[in-house]
Design a protein around this motif. Structure first.
Motif, PDB file in Angstrom:
ATOM      1  N   SER A 185       0.863  -1.175   0.000  1.00 25.67           N
ATOM      2  CA  SER A 185       0.000   0.000   0.000  1.00 25.67           C
ATOM      3  C   SER A 185       0.896   1.220   0.000  1.00 25.67           C
ATOM      4  CB  SER A 185      -0.929   0.003   1.205  1.00 25.67           C
ATOM      5  OG  SER A 185      -0.216   0.258   2.380  1.00 25.67           O
ATOM      6  N   LYS A 202      -3.677   2.990  -5.882  1.00 25.94           N
ATOM      7  CA  LYS A 202      -4.274   3.537  -4.662  1.00 25.94           C
ATOM      8  C   LYS A 202      -5.112   2.497  -3.921  1.00 25.94           C
ATOM      9  CE  LYS A 202      -4.217   8.413  -5.734  1.00 25.94           C
ATOM     10  NZ  LYS A 202      -4.977   9.631  -5.965  1.00 25.94           N
ATOM     11  N   LYS A 203      -5.566   1.462  -4.613  1.00 26.58           N
ATOM     12  CA  LYS A 203      -6.324   0.383  -3.969  1.00 26.58           C
ATOM     13  C   LYS A 203      -5.436  -0.518  -3.130  1.00 26.58           C
ATOM     14  CE  LYS A 203      -9.728  -0.165  -7.676  1.00 26.58           C
ATOM     15  NZ  LYS A 203     -10.208  -1.132  -8.700  1.00 26.58           N
ATOM     16  N   GLU A 244      -5.600   1.913  -9.594  1.00 29.12           N
ATOM     17  CA  GLU A 244      -5.244   0.562  -9.145  1.00 29.12           C
ATOM     18  C   GLU A 244      -4.206   0.594  -8.032  1.00 29.12           C
ATOM     19  OE1 GLU A 244      -6.521  -2.516  -9.858  1.00 29.12           O
ATOM     20  OE2 GLU A 244      -8.059  -1.248 -10.780  1.00 29.12           O
TER      21      GLU A 244
END
Length: 90
Positions: free
Chosen positions: A3, A88-89, A86
């Motif tokens: 992340s 940021k997910k 994508e």
């Protein structure tokens, strides 16, 4: 999965000469999210090609640093926006 806490910037491919200077002047990771064919036709020195549809699966092969500064670029705006969403997910 990784992340990323830092905001991932998307920049427009305005001029390869200008972006080449930017790429060489920083520790930023430049990712070209265009197709392999487009990448092979010309890209920033040192840029990594990860097709926008594969960004979530392949970003760990580029960096494991959750604070890395990553710049995405492409021919227009759509693909880097999709790739940014994508990442940021994660």
């Amino acid at each position: 999965m990784i992340s990323f806490r830092k905001c991932i910037a998307a920049v427009y491919l305005v001029s390869s000469a200008l972006l080449s200077q930017l790429a060489l002047a920083s520790d930023t990771i430049w990712i070209d999210v265009r197709s392999v064919e487009e990448f092979n036709s010309g890209h920033l020195p040192g840029a990594v090609n990860i097709v926008h549809t594969e960004i979530a699966e392949k970003i760990a092969s580029v960096t494991q640093d959750k604070n890395a500064e990553i710049k995405l670029y492409r021919r227009s705006g759509r693909r880097s926006g999709l790739a940014e969403a994508e990442l940021k997910k994660l």
